[in-house]
Design a protein around this motif. Sequence first.
Motif, PDB file in Angstrom:
ATOM      1  N   PRO A   1      35.014  19.267  35.499  1.00 30.65           N
ATOM      2  CA  PRO A   1      33.720  19.788  35.028  1.00 30.65           C
ATOM      3  C   PRO A   1      33.159  20.872  35.945  1.00 30.65           C
ATOM      4  O   PRO A   1      32.584  21.857  35.467  1.00 30.65           O
ATOM      5  CB  PRO A   1      32.812  18.546  35.030  1.00 30.65           C
ATOM      6  N   TYR A   2      33.348  20.698  37.263  1.00 28.53           N
ATOM      7  CA  TYR A   2      32.855  21.705  38.203  1.00 28.53           C
ATOM      8  C   TYR A   2      33.585  23.029  38.027  1.00 28.53           C
ATOM      9  O   TYR A   2      32.958  24.095  38.032  1.00 28.53           O
ATOM     10  CB  TYR A   2      33.019  21.211  39.643  1.00 28.53           C
ATOM     11  N   ILE A   3      34.905  22.972  37.847  1.00 31.28           N
ATOM     12  CA  ILE A   3      35.681  24.205  37.672  1.00 31.28           C
ATOM     13  C   ILE A   3      35.314  24.891  36.366  1.00 31.28           C
ATOM     14  O   ILE A   3      35.236  26.124  36.300  1.00 31.28           O
ATOM     15  CB  ILE A   3      37.194  23.899  37.747  1.00 31.28           C
ATOM     16  N   VAL A   4      35.102  24.116  35.306  1.00 27.57           N
ATOM     17  CA  VAL A   4      34.645  24.703  34.037  1.00 27.57           C
ATOM     18  C   VAL A   4      33.333  25.442  34.256  1.00 27.57           C
ATOM     19  O   VAL A   4      33.151  26.581  33.804  1.00 27.57           O
ATOM     20  CB  VAL A   4      34.482  23.612  32.955  1.00 27.57           C
ATOM     21  N   PHE A   5      32.423  24.806  34.971  1.00 34.82           N
ATOM     22  CA  PHE A   5      31.122  25.407  35.266  1.00 34.82           C
ATOM     23  C   PHE A   5      31.280  26.690  36.082  1.00 34.82           C
ATOM     24  O   PHE A   5      30.754  27.742  35.720  1.00 34.82           O
ATOM     25  CB  PHE A   5      30.272  24.390  36.028  1.00 34.82           C
ATOM     26  N   ARG A   6      32.011  26.611  37.161  1.00 32.67           N
ATOM     27  CA  ARG A   6      32.154  27.754  38.069  1.00 32.67           C
ATOM     28  C   ARG A   6      32.911  28.907  37.426  1.00 32.67           C
ATOM     29  O   ARG A   6      32.510  30.070  37.521  1.00 32.67           O
ATOM     30  CB  ARG A   6      32.864  27.318  39.355  1.00 32.67           C
ATOM     31  N   GLN A   7      34.036  28.593  36.757  1.00 30.08           N
ATOM     32  CA  GLN A   7      34.862  29.637  36.169  1.00 30.08           C
ATOM     33  C   GLN A   7      34.147  30.335  35.016  1.00 30.08           C
ATOM     34  O   GLN A   7      34.258  31.553  34.852  1.00 30.08           O
ATOM     35  CB  GLN A   7      36.187  29.038  35.675  1.00 30.08           C
ATOM     36  N   THR A   8      33.406  29.582  34.220  1.00 33.47           N
ATOM     37  CA  THR A   8      32.683  30.189  33.103  1.00 33.47           C
ATOM     38  C   THR A   8      31.611  31.142  33.613  1.00 33.47           C
ATOM     39  O   THR A   8      31.477  32.273  33.105  1.00 33.47           O
ATOM     40  CB  THR A   8      32.038  29.099  32.221  1.00 33.47           C
ATOM     41  N   ILE A   9      30.851  30.724  34.619  1.00 28.82           N
ATOM     42  CA  ILE A   9      29.833  31.604  35.191  1.00 28.82           C
ATOM     43  C   ILE A   9      30.468  32.846  35.797  1.00 28.82           C
ATOM     44  O   ILE A   9      30.000  33.967  35.586  1.00 28.82           O
ATOM     45  CB  ILE A   9      29.000  30.847  36.250  1.00 28.82           C
ATOM     46  N   ALA A  10      31.545  32.663  36.559  1.00 29.58           N
ATOM     47  CA  ALA A  10      32.206  33.800  37.212  1.00 29.58           C
ATOM     48  C   ALA A  10      32.713  34.810  36.187  1.00 29.58           C
ATOM     49  O   ALA A  10      32.532  36.025  36.348  1.00 29.58           O
ATOM     50  CB  ALA A  10      33.356  33.305  38.085  1.00 29.58           C
ATOM     51  N   SER A  11      33.344  34.328  35.118  1.00 28.51           N
ATOM     52  CA  SER A  11      33.908  35.239  34.107  1.00 28.51           C
ATOM     53  C   SER A  11      32.808  35.975  33.342  1.00 28.51           C
ATOM     54  O   SER A  11      32.906  37.183  33.133  1.00 28.51           O
ATOM     55  CB  SER A  11      34.777  34.446  33.124  1.00 28.51           C
ATOM     56  N   ILE A  12      31.769  35.238  32.928  1.00 28.55           N
ATOM     57  CA  ILE A  12      30.703  35.873  32.147  1.00 28.55           C
ATOM     58  C   ILE A  12      29.909  36.852  32.996  1.00 28.55           C
ATOM     59  O   ILE A  12      29.576  37.954  32.542  1.00 28.55           O
ATOM     60  CB  ILE A  12      29.773  34.798  31.553  1.00 28.55           C
ATOM     61  N   SER A  13      29.622  36.485  34.235  1.00 26.65           N
ATOM     62  CA  SER A  13      28.767  37.336  35.068  1.00 26.65           C
ATOM     63  C   SER A  13      29.403  38.679  35.389  1.00 26.65           C
ATOM     64  O   SER A  13      28.699  39.669  35.603  1.00 26.65           O
ATOM     65  CB  SER A  13      28.405  36.607  36.370  1.00 26.65           C
ATOM     66  N   ARG A  14      30.733  38.745  35.415  1.00 21.82           N
ATOM     67  CA  ARG A  14      31.378  40.030  35.707  1.00 21.82           C
ATOM     68  C   ARG A  14      31.818  40.783  34.454  1.00 21.82           C
ATOM     69  O   ARG A  14      32.366  41.882  34.551  1.00 21.82           O
ATOM     70  CB  ARG A  14      32.567  39.822  36.632  1.00 21.82           C
ATOM     71  N   THR A  15      31.572  40.205  33.290  1.00 24.05           N
ATOM     72  CA  THR A  15      32.035  40.821  32.047  1.00 24.05           C
ATOM     73  C   THR A  15      31.449  42.213  31.783  1.00 24.05           C
ATOM     74  O   THR A  15      32.200  43.149  31.474  1.00 24.05           O
ATOM     75  CB  THR A  15      31.752  39.891  30.849  1.00 24.05           C
ATOM     76  N   PRO A  16      30.119  42.416  31.872  1.00 24.79           N
ATOM     77  CA  PRO A  16      29.579  43.755  31.572  1.00 24.79           C
ATOM     78  C   PRO A  16      30.185  44.860  32.432  1.00 24.79           C
ATOM     79  O   PRO A  16      30.480  45.951  31.933  1.00 24.79           O
ATOM     80  CB  PRO A  16      28.072  43.589  31.843  1.00 24.79           C
ATOM     81  N   ALA A  17      30.385  44.585  33.713  1.00 23.66           N
ATOM     82  CA  ALA A  17      30.959  45.601  34.603  1.00 23.66           C
ATOM     83  C   ALA A  17      32.451  45.774  34.359  1.00 23.66           C
ATOM     84  O   ALA A  17      32.965  46.903  34.327  1.00 23.66           O
ATOM     85  CB  ALA A  17      30.710  45.227  36.055  1.00 23.66           C
ATOM     86  N   ALA A  18      33.166  44.655  34.147  1.00 27.96           N
ATOM     87  CA  ALA A  18      34.616  44.722  33.978  1.00 27.96           C
ATOM     88  C   ALA A  18      35.016  45.394  32.672  1.00 27.96           C
ATOM     89  O   ALA A  18      36.079  46.025  32.590  1.00 27.96           O
ATOM     90  CB  ALA A  18      35.206  43.319  34.054  1.00 27.96           C
TER      91      ALA A  18
END
Length: 260
Positions: free
Chosen positions: A72-89
Amino acid sequence: MRAAQPDLVSRLATLVSRERRTRFAGGALSQFWAFLTPLSWIAFVVIIFRILNRSPAIYVPPEIFVATGVLPYIVFRQTIASISRTPAAHRYMKYISGIKDADLITATALTELVNALVIATVLFVAISIAFFVPVPNNPAGVLIALTVGWFLATGIGRFIAVVGMLSDSFARSVPILLRPVFWLSGIFYTATELPGAAQELLWFSPTLHVTELLRESYFIGYTSPISTMLYPVLFGATFFLISYPIEWHIIRNRLSKERL
């Protein structure tokens, strides 16, 4: 309105497909790396348990106990990391007609949901076979708990992604701000082990609720004293809704500059 809906669905399906092809461009080897991170985390924490001679509060092997906290922690962390960098990437995708930041964020979030459920299912099955652990008492509840964790992270991640368009410094500081979540998510402990004051304080950790919900569904007989689905859902929804006025403000400013 009805004519626009298929276009939106088609656009998101294309973006999700593109995201998956890009992420797993290396074929089977790149897909293996998606499983390596959670496996490494689980192995690391299990080794700590062994060194400290610590037994889980629930009478189960440490491997499955740790997995129900780490995933559950990895799902939380990975989802935030991927979404937060999406606009720039994916900023160049916005030059394609009809593609918006909201579409890119939604596509990334959906990709993360699919990946999370597939990875969790495979790892839970593998651990059950390797360590002779019974299957989850309530498999549907396990999937729901993971989905709640993903929704929580999607709301927070969307907020971070939108605010990150205004402040690059804020976007860079997010990984530091999220570090305490690792210790507040119940990876090493259950809520039943906490003394009264700590239990009341950590009730405000939405990720602990997600972990407790998952363990309630996974382990027969375990009942959490604090778990509720409503709190993490409302927590994620609040950040999700707050992000929209900020995004509209950015869009209005962008359009004003283009007119000038």
